[in-house]
Motif scaffolding. Structure first.
Motif, PDB file in Angstrom:
ATOM      1  N   GLU A   1      -2.810  -3.885 -21.080  1.00 15.38           N
ATOM      2  CA  GLU A   1      -4.260  -4.147 -20.917  1.00 15.38           C
ATOM      3  C   GLU A   1      -4.904  -3.938 -19.640  1.00 15.38           C
ATOM      4  N   ASP A   2      -6.156  -4.207 -19.777  1.00 15.10           N
ATOM      5  CA  ASP A   2      -7.808  -4.678 -18.628  1.00 15.10           C
ATOM      6  C   ASP A   2      -7.619  -5.593 -18.490  1.00 15.10           C
ATOM      7  N   VAL A   3      -6.630  -6.573 -16.951  1.00 15.50           N
ATOM      8  CA  VAL A   3      -6.511  -7.367 -16.440  1.00 15.50           C
ATOM      9  C   VAL A   3      -8.087  -8.156 -16.395  1.00 15.50           C
ATOM     10  N   PRO A   4      -8.443  -8.835 -16.715  1.00 14.33           N
ATOM     11  CA  PRO A   4      -9.397 -10.398 -17.135  1.00 14.33           C
ATOM     12  C   PRO A   4     -10.290 -10.279 -15.553  1.00 14.33           C
ATOM     13  N   ALA A   5     -11.240  -9.953 -15.978  1.00 11.97           N
ATOM     14  CA  ALA A   5     -12.417  -9.822 -14.420  1.00 11.97           C
ATOM     15  C   ALA A   5     -12.082 -10.938 -14.039  1.00 11.97           C
TER      16      ALA A   5
ATOM     17  N   ARG B   1       1.045  -9.996 -14.466  1.00 12.38           N
ATOM     18  CA  ARG B   1       0.286 -10.578 -15.920  1.00 12.38           C
ATOM     19  C   ARG B   1       1.380 -11.154 -17.165  1.00 12.38           C
ATOM     20  N   ARG B   2       1.895  -9.713 -17.618  1.00 18.14           N
ATOM     21  CA  ARG B   2       3.351  -9.693 -18.608  1.00 18.14           C
ATOM     22  C   ARG B   2       4.368 -10.233 -18.151  1.00 18.14           C
ATOM     23  N   PHE B   3       4.825 -11.424 -16.903  1.00 17.16           N
ATOM     24  CA  PHE B   3       5.588 -11.887 -16.643  1.00 17.16           C
ATOM     25  C   PHE B   3       5.288 -13.425 -17.191  1.00 17.16           C
ATOM     26  N   ALA B   4       4.366 -13.555 -16.853  1.00 16.41           N
ATOM     27  CA  ALA B   4       3.972 -15.339 -16.780  1.00 16.41           C
ATOM     28  C   ALA B   4       3.635 -15.565 -18.905  1.00 16.41           C
ATOM     29  N   ALA B   5       3.039 -14.161 -19.492  1.00 17.92           N
ATOM     30  CA  ALA B   5       2.797 -14.283 -20.347  1.00 17.92           C
ATOM     31  C   ALA B   5       4.434 -14.586 -21.386  1.00 17.92           C
ATOM     32  N   SER B   6       5.742 -14.458 -20.859  1.00 15.95           N
ATOM     33  CA  SER B   6       6.805 -13.862 -21.265  1.00 15.95           C
ATOM     34  C   SER B   6       7.051 -15.713 -20.892  1.00 15.95           C
ATOM     35  N   LEU B   7       7.024 -16.237 -19.563  1.00 16.49           N
ATOM     36  CA  LEU B   7       7.785 -17.172 -19.254  1.00 16.49           C
ATOM     37  C   LEU B   7       6.261 -18.929 -20.196  1.00 16.49           C
ATOM     38  N   SER B   8       5.446 -18.253 -20.966  1.00 17.01           N
ATOM     39  CA  SER B   8       4.218 -19.273 -20.960  1.00 17.01           C
ATOM     40  C   SER B   8       4.857 -19.490 -22.667  1.00 17.01           C
TER      41      SER B   8
ATOM     42  N   SER C   1      -4.323  -4.127   2.967  1.00 14.88           N
ATOM     43  CA  SER C   1      -4.037  -3.194   2.034  1.00 14.88           C
ATOM     44  C   SER C   1      -3.282  -4.457   0.471  1.00 14.88           C
ATOM     45  N   PHE C   2      -3.700  -5.377   1.443  1.00 17.34           N
ATOM     46  CA  PHE C   2      -2.745  -6.699  -0.008  1.00 17.34           C
ATOM     47  C   PHE C   2      -3.600  -7.492  -0.928  1.00 17.34           C
ATOM     48  N   GLU C   3      -4.653  -7.354  -0.686  1.00 16.68           N
ATOM     49  CA  GLU C   3      -5.496  -7.015  -2.681  1.00 16.68           C
ATOM     50  C   GLU C   3      -5.413  -5.759  -3.308  1.00 16.68           C
ATOM     51  N   ARG C   4      -5.042  -4.943  -2.512  1.00 17.35           N
ATOM     52  CA  ARG C   4      -5.182  -3.772  -3.274  1.00 17.35           C
ATOM     53  C   ARG C   4      -3.494  -3.478  -3.942  1.00 17.35           C
ATOM     54  N   ASP C   5      -2.817  -3.941  -2.848  1.00 19.90           N
ATOM     55  CA  ASP C   5      -1.787  -3.993  -3.854  1.00 19.90           C
ATOM     56  C   ASP C   5      -0.962  -5.588  -4.805  1.00 19.90           C
ATOM     57  N   LEU C   6      -1.816  -5.790  -4.613  1.00 19.94           N
ATOM     58  CA  LEU C   6      -1.627  -7.159  -5.558  1.00 19.94           C
ATOM     59  C   LEU C   6      -2.418  -7.215  -7.015  1.00 19.94           C
ATOM     60  N   LEU C   7      -3.949  -6.249  -6.830  1.00 20.08           N
ATOM     61  CA  LEU C   7      -3.858  -5.565  -7.615  1.00 20.08           C
ATOM     62  C   LEU C   7      -3.496  -4.672  -8.877  1.00 20.08           C
ATOM     63  N   ALA C   8      -2.282  -3.799  -7.938  1.00 22.04           N
ATOM     64  CA  ALA C   8      -1.539  -2.854  -8.574  1.00 22.04           C
ATOM     65  C   ALA C   8      -0.523  -3.689  -9.654  1.00 22.04           C
ATOM     66  N   ILE C   9       0.459  -4.727  -8.623  1.00 22.50           N
ATOM     67  CA  ILE C   9       0.896  -5.057  -9.777  1.00 22.50           C
ATOM     68  C   ILE C   9       0.609  -6.365 -10.707  1.00 22.50           C
ATOM     69  N   LEU C  10      -0.931  -6.492 -10.633  1.00 22.48           N
ATOM     70  CA  LEU C  10      -0.907  -7.643 -11.345  1.00 22.48           C
ATOM     71  C   LEU C  10      -1.158  -7.419 -12.935  1.00 22.48           C
ATOM     72  N   PRO C  11      -0.740  -6.384 -13.227  1.00 22.27           N
ATOM     73  CA  PRO C  11      -0.510  -6.265 -14.569  1.00 22.27           C
ATOM     74  C   PRO C  11       0.868  -6.590 -15.322  1.00 22.27           C
ATOM     75  N   ARG C  12       1.056  -6.552 -14.155  1.00 20.96           N
ATOM     76  CA  ARG C  12       3.134  -7.051 -14.443  1.00 20.96           C
ATOM     77  C   ARG C  12       2.964  -8.545 -14.014  1.00 20.96           C
TER      78      ARG C  12
END
Lengths: 162, 228
Positions: B59-63, A15-22, A2-13
């Motif tokens: 947001e939806d994550v990019p495809a 992405r937010r962390f990446a935005a706050s750094l960049s 379930s590694f990919e699935r777990d990654l997918l679940a935390i991906l929105p967060r």
């Protein structure tokens, strides 16, 4: 499994962390994508039972630091030769930045990296001091002093007068 | 006069103080308007920063990022019963191999693509895979379905990845129209990088997609409705 699935679940967060750094959203997504690639490649090094989000935050943060160093090296290497051209370019860039970024983005940009990452993990991602210090691999006292200095600067920059 | 320092104020805001210390700060703040104002500044700063970045996590994550994580090994969804899976799985795998591996692009009866009215349509085994194969079933045939998603303006699209060809197809009244096809990465091996991660395909998907790709449940529902 379930590694990919777990990654997918935390991906929105992530992405937010990446935005706050960049610098901006596009840079943030580039950083996020690079961190995902690295995480997928290094998946054998993740220990099941430990926090996947902390592991990914750390990967992303290290990429961001490396990238910043590389950019500084490049700036030092090219600066003497192109100093004249650089002045105008830097000016344009500054104007563009002032026009497209919000106050909060600009203020975060102004912080030194070690304060920005501490602020991002605690104030934006909502991690505890203990979790943030572990991700950054620094003692708690160092983390709290960075949080104090970074917040003082942000209050100043954002004009959050009482 | 107070011994409350800045670090204690921000620790109060961050919820990091133990009960005893928190009460001590509360008492000091109640007696000292300047300290109260400083605490309020810190509280507002945290709320402003958190509020500024919070929408990104909604947001939806990019495809393109979802596609990186859409590996067929991911989803342990119910498979067809054991008794049939080897028959259908094997038969589909064999026919796909014929169709995409050694079929002719246009001439042969088994080719995966037909051109009709100027549009490329999936046919034969590719059309079958697009119609019936579920990415969430993780079927190990020579075609992998990647993402299933609704396109802007309506209708279903699916990305696929095979030994000879990878691409994006959208359902039209005439069938599955190929909007893009790129060369596959040769024979499937466990470690190959899927051609569906090709940046050209990801860019096409990003341009087409309305919202986020559907999950396993949405994929099954769309398939049951005939991708209409």
């Amino acid at each position: 499994m379930s590694f990919e699935r777990d990654l997918l679940a935390i991906l929105p967060r992530l992405r937010r962390f990446a935005a706050s750094l960049s610098h901006d959203r596009a840079d943030g997504d580039d950083l996020c994508q690079a961190a995902l690639e690295k995480g997928l490649r290094a998946r054998d090094q993740w220990q099941p039972g430990t926090r996947l989000d902390s592991w990914m935050y750390r990967i992303m943060r290290n990429l961001w630091i490396d990238e910043g160093r590389a950019r500084q090296r490049a700036a030092r290497t090219f600066a003497p030769e192109e100093a004249g051209a650089d002045v105008g370019y830097a000016g344009d860039k500054a104007v563009e930045q002032a026009m497209t970024l919000s106050d909060v983005d600009r203020a975060m940009q102004a912080l030194p990296p070690e304060q920005r990452e501490a602020i991002a993990l605690v104030l934006v991602e909502g991690l505890s001091y203990k979790e943030a210090a572990a991700i950054l691999n620094i003692p708690m006292g160092t983390l709290t002093s960075r949080l104090v200095r970074g917040r003082g600067a942000l209050i100043e920059l954002l004009g959050e007068a009482a | 006069m107070t011994d409350i320092d800045e670090a204690m104020l921000i620790a109060w805001v961050d919820g990091e103080l133990d009960e005893v210390t928190r009460r001590r700060v509360d008492r000091a703040v109640a007696d000292d308007p300047a300290l109260a104002a400083r605490l309020e500044q810190h509280r507002r700063l945290r709320a402003r920063l958190a509020g500024h970045f919070a929408p990104i996590a909604q947001e939806d994550v990019p495809a393109s990022m979802q596609a990186m994580l859409a590996s067929p090994t991911v989803v342990p969804i119910a498979r067809p019963s054991r008794r049939w899976s080897w028959v259908t799985g094997g038969a589909i795998a064999a026919s796909l191999l014929l169709g995409l591996g050694i079929g002719h692009m246009s001439g042969g009866q088994d080719g995966p693509i037909a051109v009709r009215n100027g549009a490329m349509l999936a046919r034969g085994s590719l059309a079958t895979a697009l119609d019936s194969q579920l990415a969430s079933a993780g079927e190990g045939g020579s075609i992998h379905i990647g993402l299933s998603f609704r396109r802007k303006g309506g209708g279903w699209c699916r990305s696929f990845d095979g030994a000879a060809m990878a691409g994006v197809a959208c359902r039209t009244d005439a069938g599955w129209q190929l909007l893009q096809a790129v060369s596959g990465k040769g024979q499937a091996s466990e470690y190959r990088q899927a051609a569906s991660a090709d940046p050209r395909l990801l860019a096409t998907i990003d341009g087409l997609i309305d919202g986020a790709p559907v999950d396993a449940q949405g994929e099954r529902a769309a398939q049951a409705a005939g991708w209409r």
